[in-house]
Motif scaffolding. Structure first.
Motif, PDB file in Angstrom:
ATOM      1  N   ASN A   1       0.824  -1.223   0.000  1.00 46.71           N
ATOM      2  CA  ASN A   1       0.000   0.000   0.000  1.00 46.71           C
ATOM      3  C   ASN A   1       0.854   1.268   0.000  1.00 46.71           C
ATOM      4  O   ASN A   1       0.624   2.194   0.774  1.00 46.71           O
TER       5      ASN A   1
ATOM      6  N   SER B   1       1.880   4.650  -0.703  1.00 43.39           N
ATOM      7  CA  SER B   1       1.249   5.894  -1.159  1.00 43.39           C
ATOM      8  C   SER B   1       2.174   6.721  -2.056  1.00 43.39           C
ATOM      9  O   SER B   1       1.703   7.542  -2.841  1.00 43.39           O
TER      10      SER B   1
ATOM     11  N   SER C   1      -1.899   2.638  -3.009  1.00 41.98           N
ATOM     12  CA  SER C   1      -2.051   2.757  -1.555  1.00 41.98           C
ATOM     13  C   SER C   1      -3.369   2.203  -1.034  1.00 41.98           C
ATOM     14  O   SER C   1      -3.592   2.206   0.175  1.00 41.98           O
ATOM     15  N   CYS C   2      -4.226   1.712  -1.908  1.00 39.23           N
ATOM     16  CA  CYS C   2      -5.540   1.236  -1.477  1.00 39.23           C
ATOM     17  C   CYS C   2      -5.399   0.095  -0.472  1.00 39.23           C
ATOM     18  O   CYS C   2      -4.610  -0.828  -0.660  1.00 39.23           O
ATOM     19  N   SER C   3      -6.201   0.161   0.583  1.00 45.34           N
ATOM     20  CA  SER C   3      -6.123  -0.854   1.637  1.00 45.34           C
ATOM     21  C   SER C   3      -7.131  -1.987   1.436  1.00 45.34           C
ATOM     22  O   SER C   3      -7.343  -2.792   2.340  1.00 45.34           O
TER      23      SER C   3
ATOM     24  N   CYS D   1     -10.620   3.807  -2.101  1.00 44.83           N
ATOM     25  CA  CYS D   1      -9.452   4.686  -2.242  1.00 44.83           C
ATOM     26  C   CYS D   1      -9.698   5.894  -3.141  1.00 44.83           C
ATOM     27  O   CYS D   1      -8.855   6.777  -3.229  1.00 44.83           O
TER      28      CYS D   1
END
Length: 189
Positions: free
Chosen positions: A20, A22, A42-44, A73
């Motif tokens: 993730n 960023s 960076s999406c969780s 996101c």
């Protein structure tokens, strides 16, 4: 014929997705074939299977390829309907905090039901609409407390409270000091 700019899924880029990262958000976005959704690195969200991932330079190419943006996101950076609603509510409160504001009035102004507006606001802002109204009022009151010529009753009425006791209670709730104590500390500075 539209030519899409797909990128190679290198080990470094895969690691950016897995971790993730960023810092990689401006470098590429990834699309998942099994869900037809695209995300920022960076999406969780749950890690997709590597074989289902396609990389693009930007979200325009992913949309052209038939993918839709992830709601978690927000890879397009556009406001969601919920975010726009919250902005509308906050702007209304900021302009009218001195007046009596009801949830009915806000619902009419924002074209939604009281219950849905309240739920959405709390979900996105982490506080109720009424708590936000009190925060705006008490924050404005802090500015007025700098003027030693204004008494607490005048300040309370100016920022929209019906009584000084309601104002004092809310001020103490948000700033852990009574307005009087706050004013004393402010004048010492």
């Amino acid at each position: 014929m539209i030519i899409l700019s797909k990128l190679n899924l290198t080990q470094s880029r895969w690691n950016d997705i897995k971790n993730n990262n960023s810092h990689a958000d401006d470098q590429f976005i990834y699309a998942v074939k099994s869900t037809m959704i695209f995300c920022k690195p960076s999406c969780s969200a749950k890690l997709p299977a590597k074989e289902n991932v396609t990389l693009y330079n930007d979200y325009h190419d992913a949309i052209t390829a038939g993918y839709r943006p992830c709601k978690k996101c927000n890879p397009t950076g556009r406001f969601t309907d919920k975010e726009e609603w919250c902005i509308q509510i906050k702007n209304y409160i900021t302009r009218h905090y001195q007046q009596p504001i009801t949830l009915d009035e806000l619902a009419n102004h924002c074209h939604g039901s009281i219950y849905h507006l309240s739920r959405v606001f709390k979900e996105l802002e982490g506080m109720t609409i009424i708590d936000y109204l009190h925060l705006v009022r008490t924050t404005e009151a802090k500015k007025l407390l700098a003027d030693q010529m204004l008494d607490l009753t005048t300040i309370a009425l100016t920022v929209g409270y019906k009584t000084p006791s309601q104002f004092i209670k809310k001020f103490k709730q948000y700033f852990h000091l009574t307005p009087h104590k706050f004013r004393q500390q402010f004048t010492k500075l």
